[in-house]
Design an enzyme around this catalytic site. Structure first.
Site, mmCIF file in Angstrom:
data_model
loop_
_atom_site.group_PDB
_atom_site.id
_atom_site.type_symbol
_atom_site.label_atom_id
_atom_site.label_comp_id
_atom_site.label_asym_id
_atom_site.label_seq_id
_atom_site.Cartn_x
_atom_site.Cartn_y
_atom_site.Cartn_z
ATOM 1 N N LYS A 14 43.763 -50.720 -8.436
ATOM 2 C CA LYS A 14 45.121 -49.566 -9.033
ATOM 3 C C LYS A 14 44.580 -48.831 -7.890
ATOM 4 O O LYS A 14 46.556 -48.526 -7.572
ATOM 5 C CB LYS A 14 42.768 -48.272 -9.775
ATOM 6 C CG LYS A 14 42.821 -48.147 -10.666
ATOM 7 C CD LYS A 14 42.089 -46.938 -11.282
ATOM 8 C CE LYS A 14 40.939 -46.353 -10.787
ATOM 9 N NZ LYS A 14 39.489 -47.364 -10.150
ATOM 10 N N ARG A 89 38.627 -38.893 -14.687
ATOM 11 C CA ARG A 89 36.866 -39.141 -14.860
ATOM 12 C C ARG A 89 36.239 -38.844 -16.087
ATOM 13 O O ARG A 89 35.121 -39.725 -16.435
ATOM 14 C CB ARG A 89 36.988 -40.068 -13.030
ATOM 15 C CG ARG A 89 36.348 -41.677 -12.974
ATOM 16 C CD ARG A 89 36.442 -41.321 -11.197
ATOM 17 N NE ARG A 89 35.893 -42.189 -10.845
ATOM 18 C CZ ARG A 89 36.877 -42.727 -9.468
ATOM 19 N NH1 ARG A 89 37.925 -42.555 -9.712
ATOM 20 N NH2 ARG A 89 36.491 -44.020 -9.303
ATOM 21 N N ARG A 128 35.818 -56.121 -0.381
ATOM 22 C CA ARG A 128 36.317 -54.692 0.338
ATOM 23 C C ARG A 128 35.432 -53.847 1.368
ATOM 24 O O ARG A 128 36.303 -53.487 1.726
ATOM 25 C CB ARG A 128 36.440 -53.482 -1.005
ATOM 26 C CG ARG A 128 37.798 -52.036 -1.091
ATOM 27 C CD ARG A 128 37.888 -51.546 -1.165
ATOM 28 N NE ARG A 128 37.110 -50.774 -2.511
ATOM 29 C CZ ARG A 128 38.120 -50.298 -3.249
ATOM 30 N NH1 ARG A 128 39.285 -50.682 -4.176
ATOM 31 N NH2 ARG A 128 36.572 -49.748 -4.225
ATOM 32 N N ARG A 134 34.043 -48.780 3.491
ATOM 33 C CA ARG A 134 33.335 -47.806 2.507
ATOM 34 C C ARG A 134 31.698 -47.488 2.577
ATOM 35 O O ARG A 134 31.956 -48.944 2.104
ATOM 36 C CB ARG A 134 34.010 -47.276 1.244
ATOM 37 C CG ARG A 134 35.742 -46.635 1.972
ATOM 38 C CD ARG A 134 36.092 -47.363 -0.497
ATOM 39 N NE ARG A 134 35.069 -46.855 -1.111
ATOM 40 C CZ ARG A 134 35.963 -46.325 -2.172
ATOM 41 N NH1 ARG A 134 37.728 -47.042 -2.591
ATOM 42 N NH2 ARG A 134 35.537 -46.369 -3.392
ATOM 43 N N ARG A 146 28.255 -47.333 -9.929
ATOM 44 C CA ARG A 146 29.370 -46.650 -9.877
ATOM 45 C C ARG A 146 30.182 -47.600 -11.504
ATOM 46 O O ARG A 146 31.079 -46.804 -12.152
ATOM 47 C CB ARG A 146 30.362 -46.615 -9.289
ATOM 48 C CG ARG A 146 29.983 -46.176 -7.802
ATOM 49 C CD ARG A 146 30.708 -47.167 -6.526
ATOM 50 N NE ARG A 146 32.077 -47.092 -6.520
ATOM 51 C CZ ARG A 146 32.469 -47.966 -5.291
ATOM 52 N NH1 ARG A 146 31.893 -49.054 -4.879
ATOM 53 N NH2 ARG A 146 33.486 -48.255 -5.465
HETATM 54 P P1 ADP Z 1 36.801 -46.876 -7.096
HETATM 55 O O1 ADP Z 1 38.038 -47.055 -7.638
HETATM 56 O O2 ADP Z 1 36.508 -47.796 -6.820
HETATM 57 O O3 ADP Z 1 35.436 -45.821 -7.822
HETATM 58 P P2 ADP Z 1 37.597 -43.942 -5.928
HETATM 59 O O4 ADP Z 1 38.376 -44.166 -4.438
HETATM 60 O O5 ADP Z 1 38.534 -43.596 -7.004
HETATM 61 O O6 ADP Z 1 37.144 -45.144 -5.628
HETATM 62 O O7 ADP Z 1 36.179 -43.155 -5.982
HETATM 63 C C1 ADP Z 1 35.386 -43.244 -4.842
HETATM 64 C C2 ADP Z 1 33.986 -42.004 -5.657
HETATM 65 O O8 ADP Z 1 34.364 -40.449 -5.432
HETATM 66 C C3 ADP Z 1 34.099 -41.994 -7.275
HETATM 67 O O9 ADP Z 1 32.723 -43.195 -6.728
HETATM 68 C C4 ADP Z 1 33.040 -40.903 -6.854
HETATM 69 O O10 ADP Z 1 32.335 -40.756 -6.703
HETATM 70 C C5 ADP Z 1 34.444 -39.735 -6.697
HETATM 71 N N1 ADP Z 1 35.434 -39.753 -6.940
HETATM 72 C C6 ADP Z 1 36.702 -39.608 -7.128
HETATM 73 N N2 ADP Z 1 37.543 -39.467 -8.700
HETATM 74 C C7 ADP Z 1 36.704 -39.508 -9.086
HETATM 75 C C8 ADP Z 1 37.049 -38.050 -9.582
HETATM 76 N N3 ADP Z 1 38.089 -37.804 -10.785
HETATM 77 N N4 ADP Z 1 35.883 -36.989 -10.700
HETATM 78 C C9 ADP Z 1 34.667 -37.493 -10.081
HETATM 79 N N5 ADP Z 1 34.514 -37.910 -9.221
HETATM 80 C C10 ADP Z 1 34.863 -39.075 -8.289
#
Ligand code: ADP
Length: 196
Positions: A14, A89, A128, A134, A146
């Site tokens: 994404k 999400r 990554r 991260r 996750r």
């Molecule tokens: P990835 O798609 O690799 O999981 P993100 O950068 O989108 O990475 O998200 C990293 C973390 O941030 C998630 O595992 C979650 O803990 C938190 N997070 C991100 N966006 C949301 C959201 N919309 N609602 C709840 N938690 C979120």
């Protein structure tokens, strides 16, 4: 305004595709993951609380992310449209987003869902983790958690938009450019009917 959701499990690409799409279509990129990491970097109270959850592979509470998105929408009143990445999400986040966009009379035009096998996701996230710094990308348990959170809480978001006829699945394996072309093809076929 043309608003789209780029959807898919962690590691589905994404972030990479968002960069390319926002630059081609001149959209504002809103990634809740990036917004949260900025908060962590600045050591705000919100960031410190979010980090504890993110490091376990859990989601941050709906009110927190919805609040961040709401302010981002307010501070970008004049853009061509938004690309939502990593948001919504949960079903509650999807409902909150629909309400916010209804106020702007600019609902979600399309949800593009990247499809990637679980084996490939885990491989990409580990890779990554070697360079991203991260902390949620270099631990097998956190990565698995996750993906579990994604199946449990996030996949209903696709069903929510499926009911509105907005979902298009795109193969998320192949070269970055191949995937990008497939996404652009879907956007191009919708942007004319929706864009005003
Ligand atoms: P990835 O798609 O690799 O999981 P993100 O950068 O989108 O990475 O998200 C990293 C973390 O941030 C998630 O595992 C979650 O803990 C938190 N997070 C991100 N966006 C949301 C959201 N919309 N609602 C709840 N938690 C979120």
């Amino acid at each position: 305004m043309f608003n789209l959701i780029l959807f898919g499990p962690p590691g589905s690409g994404k972030g990479t595709q968002s960069e390319k799409l926002t630059s081609k279509y001149n959209l504002k990129h809103l990634s809740t993951g990036d917004l949260l990491r900025n908060e962590i970097q600045s050591q705000t109270a919100l960031g410190n609380e979010a980090k504890k959850l993110m490091d376990k592979g859990h989601l941050v509470p709906d009110e927190v992310v919805t609040g961040m998105i709401s302010s981002a929408l307010d501070s970008n009143q004049k853009c061509n449209g938004f690309l939502f990445d990593g948001f919504p999400r949960t079903s509650a986040q999807a409902e909150a987003l629909d309400r916010l966009l209804d106020l702007k009379k600019a609902p979600i035009a399309i949800l593009l869902a990247l499809e990637v096998s679980e084996e490939e996701l885990v491989r990409r996230l580990f890779k990554r983790g070697e360079t991203s710094g991260r902390s949620d990308d270099n631990n097998d348990t956190v990565i698995r958690e996750r993906i579990i959170e994604y199946h449990r809480k996030t996949s209903p978001v696709a069903e929510h938009y499926q009911r509105k006829g907005k979902v298009v699945m795109v193969k998320g394996e192949g070269s970055v450019d191949e995937i990008f072309s497939a996404l652009c093809k879907e956007i191009d076929s919708r942007i004319n009917e929706k864009h005003d």
